[in-house]
Motif scaffolding. Structure first.
Motif, PDB file in Angstrom:
ATOM      1  N   UNK A 159       0.867  -0.975  -0.073  1.00  0.00           N
ATOM      2  CA  UNK A 159       0.419  -0.272   0.092  1.00  0.00           C
ATOM      3  C   UNK A 159       1.360   1.296   0.421  1.00  0.00           C
ATOM      4  N   UNK A 160       0.095   2.097  -0.504  1.00  0.00           N
ATOM      5  CA  UNK A 160       0.696   3.420  -0.143  1.00  0.00           C
ATOM      6  C   UNK A 160      -0.490   4.446   1.200  1.00  0.00           C
ATOM      7  N   UNK A 193      10.240  -4.772   6.992  1.00  0.00           N
ATOM      8  CA  UNK A 193      10.149  -3.640   5.708  1.00  0.00           C
ATOM      9  C   UNK A 193      10.702  -4.134   4.851  1.00  0.00           C
ATOM     10  N   UNK A 194       9.514  -3.824   3.422  1.00  0.00           N
ATOM     11  CA  UNK A 194      10.100  -3.629   2.024  1.00  0.00           C
ATOM     12  C   UNK A 194       9.658  -2.497   1.645  1.00  0.00           C
ATOM     13  N   UNK A 244      14.083  -3.312   3.902  1.00  0.00           N
ATOM     14  CA  UNK A 244      14.786  -3.119   4.978  1.00  0.00           C
ATOM     15  C   UNK A 244      15.758  -3.294   5.596  1.00  0.00           C
ATOM     16  N   UNK A 245      16.542  -4.533   6.259  1.00  0.00           N
ATOM     17  CA  UNK A 245      17.315  -4.981   6.926  1.00  0.00           C
ATOM     18  C   UNK A 245      18.240  -4.171   8.002  1.00  0.00           C
ATOM     19  N   UNK A 261       5.215  -2.688   2.465  1.00  0.00           N
ATOM     20  CA  UNK A 261       4.516  -3.639   2.707  1.00  0.00           C
ATOM     21  C   UNK A 261       5.623  -4.645   3.744  1.00  0.00           C
ATOM     22  N   UNK A 262       5.022  -5.495   4.394  1.00  0.00           N
ATOM     23  CA  UNK A 262       5.911  -6.877   5.076  1.00  0.00           C
ATOM     24  C   UNK A 262       5.142  -7.759   4.845  1.00  0.00           C
TER      25      UNK A 262
END
Length: 308
Positions: A159-160, A193-194, A244-245, A261-262
């Protein structure tokens, strides 16, 4: 098939003067952004350097390793544990429980519940970066804790955030930025988080009308306000997907219009973060563009008093 902005099916919302129409058409659309991502002067004083601001402008996000020290991480992690186990907090409407378990999923308006988080909002390491990106004084549109415990922490579908904040909160333009501060190590396998790098430059309108009081169900599982599979595929093919690691204490700053998203966390390793959304005082919310009424203040603040 994804439509292009300007098709006959989308003329009604365009005639109202709103560029970012969504949830009003039978077909989704890609609408190219006209506003900047970094509103401030690249040379303005703050914690971000010019290269970091350039990366944020290009990709829609920038990571800051070790924003918090190890002692600060431990302190805030203890605070998160305290809040999650406080019966009064769990009974508060600002607390969201996972659909499939009795675990806390999120706690909203947490800066008004926790003095520790309130101090973090005003911390110069955080506040100066928000001002640099948005080029003005800022206020807190939303704060929350996201818990993603091991063995079942639920994910967040693509989503945005701006799509929701525009449609349901009345945020006029994508002049807002989120700061996600990790309090646990983020791995590719524990629901990190991606983000699709560069996706912030395109607004993806969604199909489906906003039901009344939709926030009561969308906070646990969002359906309206999520892009259709074809749009997600097209954006992923265009931009790719970045994970986002990073270790606990790191932070990710990302633009309000990034597609992100995740996944669910089925590992034993929990993932939790403090999530702060800063909006420019020059971008105050008005009446919702595509919802019957605004969401509650604890989800989308309407007090634009600058954070000092």
């Amino acid at each position: 098939m994804t439509a292009v902005a300007g098709s006959d099916d989308l003329t009604r919302p365009q005639e109202t003067g709103d560029r970012y129409h969504t949830r009003v058409s039978r077909e989704p659309a890609f609408i190219e952004r006209v506003e900047p991502t970094v509103w401030g002067d690249p040379g303005s004083a703050g914690m971000f350097g010019a290269q970091e601001l350039a990366a944020h402008s290009r990709d829609g996000f920038v990571q800051v390793p070790d924003l918090l020290t190890g002692d600060e991480v431990a302190f805030h992690q203890a605070e998160l544990d305290r809040l999650a186990n406080d019966p009064a907090v769990r009974a508060d409407e600002r607390c969201v429980i996972e659909k499939s378990s009795d675990e806390v999923r999120s706690i909203f308006e947490v800066h008004r519940i926790s003095a520790a988080v309130a101090r973090l909002v005003r911390d110069e390491r955080v506040l100066s970066r928000a001002r640099q990106i948005l080029g003005s004084d800022v206020y807190l549109h939303q704060s929350r804790i996201n818990y993603k415990p091991g063995f079942g922490g639920g994910g967040f579908y693509w989503h945005s955030d701006f799509e929701t904040w525009h449609a349901e909160d009345g945020m006029p333009t994508p002049r807002a930025v989120s700061c996600s501060i990790s309090l646990t190590d983020n791995h590719p396998y524990n629901g990190c988080l991606m983000i699709m790098p560069g996706s912030h430059r395109t607004f993806v309108s969604c199909v489906g009308e906003t039901p009344a009081d939709y926030y009561r169900t969308s906070l646990t599982e969002q359906e309206i306000g999520t892009p259709d599979p074809d749009s997600i595929t097209a954006m992923a093919d265009r931009h790719g997907i970045a994970m986002m690691t990073g270790r606990a204490g790191s932070a990710t700053w990302f633009d309000s219009n990034c597609l992100h998203g995740s996944g669910d966390n089925i590992t034993p390793y929990s993932r939790s973060n403090i999530f702060l959304v800063f909006n420019s005082v020059e971008n105050a919310c008005v009446e919702p563009f595509y919802a019957p009424k605004p969401r509650p203040e604890y989800i989308g603040a309407r007090d634009v008093t600058p954070v000092r």
